[in-house]
Design a protein around this motif. Sequence first.
Motif, mmCIF file in Angstrom:
data_model
loop_
_atom_site.group_PDB
_atom_site.id
_atom_site.type_symbol
_atom_site.label_atom_id
_atom_site.label_comp_id
_atom_site.label_asym_id
_atom_site.label_seq_id
_atom_site.Cartn_x
_atom_site.Cartn_y
_atom_site.Cartn_z
ATOM 1 N N HIS A 1 0.859 -1.188 0.000
ATOM 2 C CA HIS A 1 0.000 0.000 0.000
ATOM 3 C C HIS A 1 0.890 1.231 0.000
ATOM 4 O O HIS A 1 1.951 1.239 0.617
ATOM 5 N N GLY A 2 0.460 2.284 -0.670
ATOM 6 C CA GLY A 2 1.146 3.556 -0.577
ATOM 7 C C GLY A 2 2.383 3.662 -1.436
ATOM 8 O O GLY A 2 2.704 2.776 -2.235
ATOM 9 N N PRO A 3 3.127 4.770 -1.261
ATOM 10 C CA PRO A 3 4.273 5.059 -2.125
ATOM 11 C C PRO A 3 5.491 4.205 -1.802
ATOM 12 O O PRO A 3 5.606 3.627 -0.716
ATOM 13 N N SER A 4 6.383 4.141 -2.760
ATOM 14 C CA SER A 4 7.652 3.445 -2.557
ATOM 15 C C SER A 4 8.605 4.314 -1.743
ATOM 16 O O SER A 4 8.415 5.525 -1.585
ATOM 17 N N THR A 5 9.649 3.671 -1.231
ATOM 18 C CA THR A 5 10.664 4.367 -0.448
ATOM 19 C C THR A 5 11.981 3.637 -0.676
ATOM 20 O O THR A 5 12.110 2.892 -1.645
#
Length: 209
Positions: free
Chosen positions: A188-192
Amino acid sequence: MSARIDHTTTSGTFSLDGQTFEVDNNVWVVGDDHECVVVDAPHDVSAILELVGNRDVLAIVATHGHDDHVRFAPELAAAVGAPILLHPEDLVLWRMTHPEREPDRMLADQEVIGVAGTGLRVLHTPGHAPGAVSLYSVDLNTVFTGDTLFAGGPGATGRSYSDFGVIIDSIENRLFTLPDETTVRPGHGPSTTIATERPHLGEWRDRGY
């Protein structure tokens, strides 16, 4: 090496412990123009099929057994003729969604799933779920972490079959041993990146998050 990463997002629900939440899930597809592996099969088979195109799907890999990651895995498997792979410790969660249909094969820690000239190494990273896994590709400089590690912190551990101490151990000893430049692609959500998240481990441990 011609392997690449394709991505889409699907929307639906996550249900556990008598509660249901609206969620957006990442779907990752690793491969080339001819073959691929699908990482998770959440809410929308048509969106995944569009991402796959006419490629041969070698496997559908579940990062863990929560319903928002496996709900449409059997339907996708039937559509593309691919096996579903799951870590055995997450069968208890899988069976809550699919009591009538078992996964096709059990994942093992450190096994390598080959696709398009590269390999996805299975890292058992329990805590969010007992059989949660991450998939690491040294060639693609990427780790698919499911719900173990997000941009900004670890996955949730306040529900059945989860454990905060275990997820912190998984992050510290399995994920944070990867190279700094490794891209983290979560469920879920953005990569890092590993380098971005590693300095915050002590903060998460101290506040129980």
